[in-house]
Design a protein around this motif. Structure first.
Motif, PDB file in Angstrom:
ATOM      1  N   LEU A   9       0.829  -1.172   0.083  1.00 58.36           N
ATOM      2  CA  LEU A   9      -0.110  -0.020  -0.182  1.00 58.36           C
ATOM      3  C   LEU A   9       0.998   1.370   0.128  1.00 58.36           C
ATOM      4  O   LEU A   9       0.384   2.303  -0.513  1.00 58.36           O
ATOM      5  CB  LEU A   9      -0.915  -0.045   1.312  1.00 58.36           C
ATOM      6  CG  LEU A   9      -2.155  -1.028   1.385  1.00 58.36           C
ATOM      7  CD1 LEU A   9      -2.535  -0.861   2.785  1.00 58.36           C
ATOM      8  CD2 LEU A   9      -3.124  -0.951   0.143  1.00 58.36           C
ATOM      9  N   SER A  10       2.082   1.164   0.495  1.00 56.25           N
ATOM     10  CA  SER A  10       3.124   2.430   0.780  1.00 56.25           C
ATOM     11  C   SER A  10       4.004   2.434  -0.398  1.00 56.25           C
ATOM     12  O   SER A  10       4.869   3.366  -0.289  1.00 56.25           O
ATOM     13  CB  SER A  10       3.709   2.464   2.086  1.00 56.25           C
ATOM     14  OG  SER A  10       4.288   0.987   2.178  1.00 56.25           O
ATOM     15  N   SER A  11       3.885   1.563  -1.374  1.00 57.47           N
ATOM     16  CA  SER A  11       5.057   1.767  -2.327  1.00 57.47           C
ATOM     17  C   SER A  11       4.523   2.379  -3.553  1.00 57.47           C
ATOM     18  O   SER A  11       5.381   2.275  -4.693  1.00 57.47           O
ATOM     19  CB  SER A  11       5.346   0.297  -2.630  1.00 57.47           C
ATOM     20  OG  SER A  11       4.151  -0.340  -3.357  1.00 57.47           O
ATOM     21  N   LYS A  12       3.440   3.128  -3.675  1.00 53.01           N
ATOM     22  CA  LYS A  12       3.109   4.033  -5.024  1.00 53.01           C
ATOM     23  C   LYS A  12       4.051   4.733  -5.212  1.00 53.01           C
ATOM     24  O   LYS A  12       4.568   4.870  -6.539  1.00 53.01           O
ATOM     25  CB  LYS A  12       1.733   4.596  -4.687  1.00 53.01           C
ATOM     26  CG  LYS A  12       1.277   5.178  -5.956  1.00 53.01           C
ATOM     27  CD  LYS A  12      -0.137   5.929  -5.800  1.00 53.01           C
ATOM     28  CE  LYS A  12      -0.677   6.489  -6.977  1.00 53.01           C
ATOM     29  NZ  LYS A  12      -1.885   7.164  -6.975  1.00 53.01           N
ATOM     30  N   ALA A  13       4.580   5.739  -4.337  1.00 46.25           N
ATOM     31  CA  ALA A  13       5.520   6.817  -4.518  1.00 46.25           C
ATOM     32  C   ALA A  13       7.027   6.135  -5.142  1.00 46.25           C
ATOM     33  O   ALA A  13       7.590   6.771  -6.203  1.00 46.25           O
ATOM     34  CB  ALA A  13       5.806   7.563  -3.493  1.00 46.25           C
ATOM     35  N   SER A  14       7.274   5.153  -4.457  1.00 43.59           N
ATOM     36  CA  SER A  14       8.586   4.692  -5.038  1.00 43.59           C
ATOM     37  C   SER A  14       8.399   3.920  -6.314  1.00 43.59           C
ATOM     38  O   SER A  14       9.403   4.040  -7.198  1.00 43.59           O
ATOM     39  CB  SER A  14       8.926   3.426  -3.823  1.00 43.59           C
ATOM     40  OG  SER A  14       9.326   4.249  -2.663  1.00 43.59           O
ATOM     41  N   GLU A  15       7.526   3.273  -6.680  1.00 50.21           N
ATOM     42  CA  GLU A  15       7.195   3.001  -7.839  1.00 50.21           C
ATOM     43  C   GLU A  15       7.171   3.752  -8.905  1.00 50.21           C
ATOM     44  O   GLU A  15       7.927   3.644 -10.023  1.00 50.21           O
ATOM     45  CB  GLU A  15       5.893   1.922  -8.028  1.00 50.21           C
ATOM     46  CG  GLU A  15       6.020   0.688  -7.084  1.00 50.21           C
ATOM     47  CD  GLU A  15       4.700  -0.159  -7.146  1.00 50.21           C
ATOM     48  OE1 GLU A  15       3.653   0.500  -7.803  1.00 50.21           O
ATOM     49  OE2 GLU A  15       4.527  -1.150  -6.486  1.00 50.21           O
ATOM     50  N   GLU A  16       6.342   4.841  -8.883  1.00 51.57           N
ATOM     51  CA  GLU A  16       6.421   5.940  -9.727  1.00 51.57           C
ATOM     52  C   GLU A  16       7.746   6.470 -10.022  1.00 51.57           C
ATOM     53  O   GLU A  16       8.106   7.088 -10.988  1.00 51.57           O
ATOM     54  CB  GLU A  16       5.251   7.003  -9.341  1.00 51.57           C
ATOM     55  CG  GLU A  16       4.082   6.633  -9.485  1.00 51.57           C
ATOM     56  CD  GLU A  16       2.841   7.408  -8.798  1.00 51.57           C
ATOM     57  OE1 GLU A  16       3.421   8.657  -8.483  1.00 51.57           O
ATOM     58  OE2 GLU A  16       1.799   7.417  -8.975  1.00 51.57           O
ATOM     59  N   SER A  17       8.518   6.766  -8.858  1.00 53.53           N
ATOM     60  CA  SER A  17       9.860   7.604  -9.028  1.00 53.53           C
ATOM     61  C   SER A  17      10.781   6.582  -9.775  1.00 53.53           C
ATOM     62  O   SER A  17      11.590   6.917 -10.707  1.00 53.53           O
ATOM     63  CB  SER A  17      10.496   7.894  -7.805  1.00 53.53           C
ATOM     64  OG  SER A  17      11.652   8.384  -7.541  1.00 53.53           O
ATOM     65  N   MET A  18      10.770   5.201  -9.471  1.00 54.90           N
ATOM     66  CA  MET A  18      11.579   4.435 -10.100  1.00 54.90           C
ATOM     67  C   MET A  18      11.416   4.038 -11.533  1.00 54.90           C
ATOM     68  O   MET A  18      12.286   3.880 -12.580  1.00 54.90           O
ATOM     69  CB  MET A  18      11.647   2.898  -9.393  1.00 54.90           C
ATOM     70  CG  MET A  18      12.151   2.916  -7.925  1.00 54.90           C
ATOM     71  SD  MET A  18      12.089   1.287  -7.170  1.00 54.90           S
ATOM     72  CE  MET A  18      12.651   1.662  -5.649  1.00 54.90           C
ATOM     73  N   ALA A  19      10.112   4.056 -11.835  1.00 56.88           N
ATOM     74  CA  ALA A  19       9.620   4.019 -13.298  1.00 56.88           C
ATOM     75  C   ALA A  19      10.090   5.287 -13.992  1.00 56.88           C
ATOM     76  O   ALA A  19      10.531   5.266 -15.280  1.00 56.88           O
ATOM     77  CB  ALA A  19       8.101   3.948 -13.296  1.00 56.88           C
ATOM     78  N   ASN A  20       9.953   6.273 -13.499  1.00 50.15           N
ATOM     79  CA  ASN A  20      10.581   7.722 -14.088  1.00 50.15           C
ATOM     80  C   ASN A  20      11.958   7.841 -14.350  1.00 50.15           C
ATOM     81  O   ASN A  20      12.213   7.867 -15.563  1.00 50.15           O
ATOM     82  CB  ASN A  20       9.851   8.853 -13.230  1.00 50.15           C
ATOM     83  CG  ASN A  20      10.282   9.933 -13.956  1.00 50.15           C
ATOM     84  OD1 ASN A  20      10.241  10.089 -15.128  1.00 50.15           O
ATOM     85  ND2 ASN A  20      10.661  10.996 -13.242  1.00 50.15           N
TER      86      ASN A  20
END
Length: 473
Positions: free
Chosen positions: A276-287
């Protein structure tokens, strides 16, 4: 003589005389002793805090050695770029602006290759564009005369800074060029304003651009050659780990509810919270991964955006597991007879769902479509059908000897209230199964797009290889 008692600052003696009165004798304590005791306490407390800090730092480095490696790489890059100051030819070439190379290393060096490339390329492009525009504005301002020159410079700064700031609110620009827009505003303002007082503006712009290119080039070399950490690989590993945590949490929660066993690892049960708390990390890594060159099995045009869709599907499942966990911790619990009746089918649904998620994790890990995922989904749907049949049979668990009048009474409502918690849990399991099917579709789309990108890259590289072979012949 009576025995003494301790005081906060020393020892107290009590002397009883013949007439029955008593007198307290306390050894004298001077100011120096008080100061010494307080200083000693402060030093010991400070030493304890330093010791605890060093222990925490050691544990952090031991648990994740990549942080230590990143610190070493930053120190190495700063040491090398400092040679600009020590080597006379380099220093004469860039003048007093050599400090910008050191500042560039400090600002743009990030733990991953993608993040460093993002900042380096944004900084170089923004600095070059801002420098050229500032020189052009200075030339136009100088041609307008001394009277209008400040107005031309001020108006250009107002217009370009406003446009660049507004662009940072556009989502597509913000995700790719937010840092570049900020550097553009900073560089343009500095160079344009300096041109009003500095005669050799072109030399100032040239030196600033040169030092920034030196700093960014050094950062790119160090980050890619010394133990590189790729954002794409980190995103890939995070997705696999989150799927494993999701699977463990689902199976553990249902098993805990029906077996009441305290042997379940609490860390595994709470693993869904990491999803649930990994959304920001995923978006940053994908970018950041979009800026990285081909590495390992990941090509330059790898479908990183599909990882975000897969992550969203996982979070939808995690929200259901959170609701499932609330049912387990609720004060209103179903009767043991009802739980026993549904335990087999519920455990079967959770087990098959968990196995499907684990198989998806393996599929993402190997970037191949699983040959058994369709079979596992069928098993999950079969177990779900069995659960629905058991829910229909719950009406037979009510006391058949009660009359219609007793069923309407308050005593007859108790079985219905006891059924509600387990029916809620069964409905959540049903919803989880539906969302797992959506997750299966997302993972299959990720694998499919990855294979398509690999084929496109292979076709593009094949003509180049053929041309080189023909040239050798």
């Amino acid at each position: 003589m009576a025995s003494g008692k301790e005081l906060c600052e020393g020892v107290e003696w009590r002397i009883r005389v013949v007439d029955g009165s008593s007198e307290v004798l306390v050894p004298p304590t001077g100011l120096a002793r008080k100061v010494w005791l307080r200083t000693k306490g402060l030093i010991s407390g400070l030493g304890m805090k330093v010791r605890m800090f060093l222990k925490q730092a050691w544990d952090m480095g031991a648990n994740d050695p990549r942080k230590v490696i990143h610190c070493i790489k930053v120190g190495l890059a700063l040491t090398i770029v400092s040679l600009v100051y020590f080597m006379r030819p380099l220093y004469d070439g860039v003048g007093g602006n050599a400090m910008w190379a050191i500042m560039t290393v400090v600002v743009v060096f990030e733990p991953t290759v993608g993040a460093t490339l993002y900042k380096c390329l944004n900084r170089v492009c923004a600095t070059c564009l801002a420098g050229f525009l500032a020189v052009g504005v200075h030339w136009i301002a100088s041609q307008s005369g001394d009277r209008f020159e400040p107005f031309v410079v001020g108006a250009s700064i107002f217009i370009l800074a406003s446009i660049a700031t507004f662009s940072r609110f556009i989502p597509s620009v913000k995700s790719m060029f937010d840092y570049g827009a900020m550097i553009f505003i900073l560089t343009f303002s500095i160079v344009a304003i300096s041109g009003y007082r500095v005669d050799k503006l072109f030399d100032l712009a040239h030196q600033r651009i040169s030092t920034i290119i030196i700093g960014t080039s050094l950062c790119i070399l160090v980050i890619m050659l010394v133990c590189p950490i790729w954002s794409g690989q980190e995103l890939h590993s995070l997705t696999v780990r989150n799927m494993d945590k999701l699977s463990d949490s689902l199976d553990g929660c249902v098993r805990l509810y029906f077996t009441n066993s305290n042997g379940e690892d609490d860390q595994k049960l709470q693993g869904y919270k990491c999803v649930l708390s990994s959304k920001a990390s995923e978006e940053s890594m994908a970018n950041f991964a979009r800026w990285e060159p081909s590495h390992g099995r990941f090509n330059f045009r790898h479908p990183w955006k599909q990882y975000l869709k897969t992550g969203a599907s996982m979070r939808s499942c995690a929200y259901c597991i959170e609701a499932l966990n609330s049912c387990i911790n609720s004060e209103n619990q179903a009767a043991e007879s009802i739980k026993k009746h549904l335990s087999t089918s519920c455990l079967k649904v959770s087990s098959s769902s968990s196995s499907a998620i684990k198989e998806l994790a393996e599929s993402v890990k190997k970037m191949n479509k699983s040959p058994t995922i369709d079979l596992l989904v069928e098993e999950m749907n079969s177990a779900l059908e069995e659960l629905h049949n058991d829910l229909k049979y719950l009406s037979h668990l009510l006391n058949p000897s009660t009359t219609a009048e007793n069923q309407i009474s308050a005593t007859g409502l108790v079985p219905f209230m006891e059924i509600i918690p387990v029916v809620t849990l069964a409905s959540i399991l049903t919803e989880i199964s539906v969302r797992i099917e959506a997750l299966v579709g997302s993972v299959e789309e990720l694998v499919k797009e990855s294979k398509m990108k690999d084929k496109i890259v292979a076709k593009e590289e094949k003509p180049e290889g053929t041309m080189k072979a023909l040239q050798r012949v």
